[in-house]
Structures are given as structure tokens and as C-alpha cells.
Write an enzyme that holds these catalytic residues in place. Structure first.
Site, PDB file in Angstrom:
ATOM      1  CG  ASP A  30     -12.697  22.448  19.130  1.00  0.00           C
ATOM      2  OD1 ASP A  30     -12.568  21.452  18.397  1.00  0.00           O
ATOM      3  OD2 ASP A  30     -11.735  23.162  19.498  1.00  0.00           O
ATOM      4  CG  ASN A  88      -9.969  17.415  10.244  1.00  0.00           C
ATOM      5  OD1 ASN A  88     -10.369  17.687   9.112  1.00  0.00           O
ATOM      6  ND2 ASN A  88      -9.969  18.309  11.220  1.00  0.00           N
ATOM      7  N   GLY A  94      -5.397  16.128   8.630  1.00  0.00           N
ATOM      8  CA  GLY A  94      -5.339  17.167   9.653  1.00  0.00           C
ATOM      9  C   GLY A  94      -5.831  16.723  11.012  1.00  0.00           C
ATOM     10  CD  GLN A  95      -7.703  11.400  13.605  1.00  0.00           C
ATOM     11  OE1 GLN A  95      -7.491  10.767  12.568  1.00  0.00           O
ATOM     12  NE2 GLN A  95      -8.322  10.883  14.658  1.00  0.00           N
ATOM     13  CB  SER A  96      -4.524  17.576  16.063  1.00  0.00           C
ATOM     14  OG  SER A  96      -5.752  18.018  16.583  1.00  0.00           O
ATOM     15  CG  HIS A 101     -12.492  14.361  16.838  1.00  0.00           C
ATOM     16  ND1 HIS A 101     -11.341  13.619  16.923  1.00  0.00           N
ATOM     17  CD2 HIS A 101     -12.146  15.514  16.212  1.00  0.00           C
ATOM     18  CE1 HIS A 101     -10.345  14.279  16.385  1.00  0.00           C
ATOM     19  NE2 HIS A 101     -10.802  15.441  15.928  1.00  0.00           N
ATOM     20  CG  HIS A 103     -14.294  19.057  13.894  1.00  0.00           C
ATOM     21  ND1 HIS A 103     -13.600  19.912  14.721  1.00  0.00           N
ATOM     22  CD2 HIS A 103     -13.419  18.074  13.562  1.00  0.00           C
ATOM     23  CE1 HIS A 103     -12.352  19.470  14.874  1.00  0.00           C
ATOM     24  NE2 HIS A 103     -12.220  18.361  14.171  1.00  0.00           N
TER      25      HIS A 103
END
Ligand code: AMP
Length: 115
Positions: A30, A88, A94-96, A101, A103
């Protein structure tokens, strides 16, 4: 998919610090790590989120959890002390980045509940 940063990484068009790659999955560090070890495990196929999984995606989903995540945790030295997998999903989750994906976080004690 055009304009998708993780598709670009999966295709090798956008640089990343890859730690694993096979036919269906790529994993890379990340850019803004939240723990000493923070890797993103990403299906190469553009799947927007968990909410967009289709039956045909079962194999890659299982591959990520059964094969890739435990192997990476071991390879990256966080399997014994424990680690956290986070997905997320959507706005409230909170997915940006709108490419699914997982984490993989480790190397420190995590707190609960998440923020
Ligand atoms: P999320 O908020 O769950 O969608 O997570 C997206 C993650 O992608 C964040 O932790 C970002 O730091 C990370 N990220 C965004 N762009 C990149 C990139 N080019 N390379 C590596 N990680 C990235």
C-alpha cells in the site's frame, strides 16, 4: 477497465511494489501503509467490490482467502503473531478505490472496533 488505478497496476502500466503475482491475482505494498506490513491483494479482473461479486468470481475469491492471503502472511513474517484482513466496501465502508482489494495488515497490535 480504463481509468482504474488497480487495473493499471495489474497490467503493469502503473508502477507498484509487487510482492506476489499469478494468473488471477496481484499483491503490492500500500502506498500509504497503516501498519508495518500493509499489502493489497487484488483480483486482476475488474470487480468493483464485494457487493458486485458474481458466481463466476467464486474461484478467485477462494484463491485470495485460501491460498494467497495465508501464504503472503507467512512470507511477510506476520502469520505467527497474527494479522488483519480488511475489505472496505462502498461509501459507508470507506472504499476509496473502486476495484475490489483485500488489505493485509500486520506487524503491530490492531485495535477494535475499527473507526
Ligand atoms: P480503500 O480505502 O479500502 O479503497 O483502500 C485503498 C487503498 O489503496 C488505500 O490504502 C491507498 O493507500 C491505496 N492506494 C491507492 N493508490 C495506490 C497505489 N497507486 N499503489 C498502492 N496503493 C495505493
Amino acid at each position: 477497465m480504463n481509468d482504474c488505478i488497480f487495473c493499471g497496476i495489474a497490467e503493469g502500466k502503473i508502477p507498484s511494489q509487487k510482492v506476489f503475482e499469478d494468473d488471477s491475482v496481484v499483491a503490492f505494498r500500500d502506498l500509504s501503509p497503516k501498519a508495518p506490513v500493509h499489502v493489497l491483494i487484488v483480483p486482476k479482473k475488474h470487480i468493483q467490490s464485494v457487493a458486485h461479486f458474481q458466481t463466476v468470481d467464486k474461484d478467485v475469491a477462494a484463491h485470495i482467502f485460501v491460498d494467497v492471503a495465508p501464504k503472503l502472511a507467512k512470507d511477510l513474517g506476520i502469520a505467527d503473531d497474527g494479522f488483519r484482513l480488511v475489505i472496505n466496501t462502498g461509501k459507508n465502508g470507506g472504499q476509496s478505490v473502486n476495484h475490489l482489494h483485500v488489505h493485509l495488515l500486520g506487524g503491530r497490535k490492531m485495535t477494535w472496533p475499527p473507526g
